[in-house]
Design a protein around this motif. Structure first.
Motif, short mmCIF file in Angstrom:
data_model
loop_
_atom_site.label_atom_id
_atom_site.label_comp_id
_atom_site.label_asym_id
_atom_site.label_seq_id
_atom_site.Cartn_x
_atom_site.Cartn_y
_atom_site.Cartn_z
N LYS A 119 0.85 -1.19 0.00
CA LYS A 119 0.00 0.00 0.00
C LYS A 119 0.88 1.23 0.00
N ARG A 120 0.56 2.16 -0.86
CA ARG A 120 1.26 3.44 -0.94
C ARG A 120 0.27 4.55 -0.67
N PHE A 121 0.70 5.50 0.09
CA PHE A 121 -0.14 6.64 0.40
C PHE A 121 0.55 7.88 -0.11
N LYS A 122 -0.16 8.71 -0.83
CA LYS A 122 0.42 9.90 -1.44
C LYS A 122 -0.11 11.14 -0.76
N TYR A 123 0.77 12.13 -0.67
CA TYR A 123 0.41 13.38 -0.02
C TYR A 123 0.89 14.55 -0.87
N LEU A 124 0.14 15.61 -0.83
CA LEU A 124 0.54 16.86 -1.49
C LEU A 124 1.14 17.76 -0.42
N ILE A 125 2.36 18.22 -0.64
CA ILE A 125 3.03 19.10 0.31
C ILE A 125 3.28 20.42 -0.40
N THR A 126 2.82 21.48 0.21
CA THR A 126 3.09 22.80 -0.35
C THR A 126 4.11 23.49 0.55
N MET A 127 4.94 24.30 -0.06
CA MET A 127 5.97 25.01 0.68
C MET A 127 5.88 26.48 0.31
N ARG A 128 6.38 27.33 1.19
CA ARG A 128 6.37 28.76 0.93
C ARG A 128 7.78 29.26 0.78
N TRP A 129 7.98 30.07 -0.24
CA TRP A 129 9.22 30.80 -0.40
C TRP A 129 8.84 32.26 -0.55
N TYR A 130 9.51 33.11 0.16
CA TYR A 130 9.23 34.54 0.09
C TYR A 130 10.30 35.19 -0.78
N VAL A 131 9.86 35.92 -1.79
CA VAL A 131 10.79 36.60 -2.69
C VAL A 131 10.44 38.09 -2.71
N GLU A 132 11.41 38.90 -3.14
CA GLU A 132 11.12 40.33 -3.28
C GLU A 132 11.67 40.83 -4.60
N THR A 133 11.00 41.83 -5.14
CA THR A 133 11.40 42.41 -6.42
C THR A 133 11.65 43.90 -6.23
N ASP A 134 12.20 44.49 -7.26
CA ASP A 134 12.43 45.94 -7.23
C ASP A 134 11.32 46.68 -7.98
N GLU A 135 10.24 45.98 -8.30
CA GLU A 135 9.09 46.61 -8.94
C GLU A 135 7.81 45.99 -8.40
N ASP A 136 6.74 46.75 -8.41
CA ASP A 136 5.44 46.27 -7.94
C ASP A 136 4.82 45.43 -9.05
N MET A 137 4.44 44.21 -8.74
CA MET A 137 3.85 43.31 -9.74
C MET A 137 2.48 42.87 -9.28
N VAL A 138 1.62 42.58 -10.23
CA VAL A 138 0.28 42.09 -9.93
C VAL A 138 0.27 40.58 -10.16
N ALA A 139 0.19 39.83 -9.06
CA ALA A 139 0.17 38.37 -9.18
C ALA A 139 -1.08 37.93 -9.93
N GLY A 140 -0.93 36.90 -10.73
CA GLY A 140 -2.05 36.37 -11.50
C GLY A 140 -1.87 36.53 -12.99
N ALA A 141 -1.16 37.56 -13.41
CA ALA A 141 -0.86 37.72 -14.84
C ALA A 141 0.24 36.73 -15.21
N GLN A 142 0.09 36.04 -16.30
CA GLN A 142 1.04 34.99 -16.68
C GLN A 142 2.48 35.51 -16.76
N GLU A 143 2.68 36.66 -17.35
CA GLU A 143 4.03 37.22 -17.48
C GLU A 143 4.64 37.52 -16.11
N THR A 144 3.85 38.10 -15.23
CA THR A 144 4.31 38.40 -13.88
C THR A 144 4.63 37.11 -13.13
N ASP A 145 3.75 36.13 -13.21
CA ASP A 145 3.99 34.86 -12.53
C ASP A 145 5.27 34.22 -13.02
N GLN A 146 5.54 34.27 -14.31
CA GLN A 146 6.77 33.67 -14.84
C GLN A 146 8.01 34.40 -14.33
N LYS A 147 7.94 35.73 -14.22
CA LYS A 147 9.07 36.49 -13.68
C LYS A 147 9.33 36.11 -12.23
#
Length: 87
Positions: free
Chosen positions: A9-37
């Motif tokens: 028997k194998r049991f699978k789990y989803l683990i999420t982790m947080r990384w905090y990053v900072e930029t030198d410009e204000d970005m709007v999360a959710g836009a594909q280009e911003t997310d890729q940056k």
């Protein structure tokens, strides 16, 4: 004799982790280009060098990008900053 079969028997789990990053410009999360940056910024080691192809930050299956201040406040340590990235 009857063959005994043990079930592996194998049991699978989803683990999420947080990384905090900072930029030198204000970005709007959710836009594909911003997310890729932001994801590209995350794909560096803490010393600023580019991470290897097997690093967990390069092999994400899904992600969520949230505004740091609205989510956790100003007291969390920053993992990666544009100032640390080695070109």
């Amino acid at each position: 004799m009857a063959e005994k079969k043990t079930e592996d028997k194998r049991f699978k789990y989803l683990i999420t982790m947080r990384w905090y990053v900072e930029t030198d410009e204000d970005m709007v999360a959710g836009a594909q280009e911003t997310d890729q940056k932001l994801l590209e910024l995350l794909r560096h080691r803490e010393d600023g060098s580019i991470s290897c192809s097997t690093c967990p930050t390069r092999n994400n299956e899904g992600y969520a990008i949230l505004n740091f201040n609205y989510f956790m406040g100003d007291k969390k340590p920053v993992y990666m900053s544009v100032d640390k990235v080695k070109k």
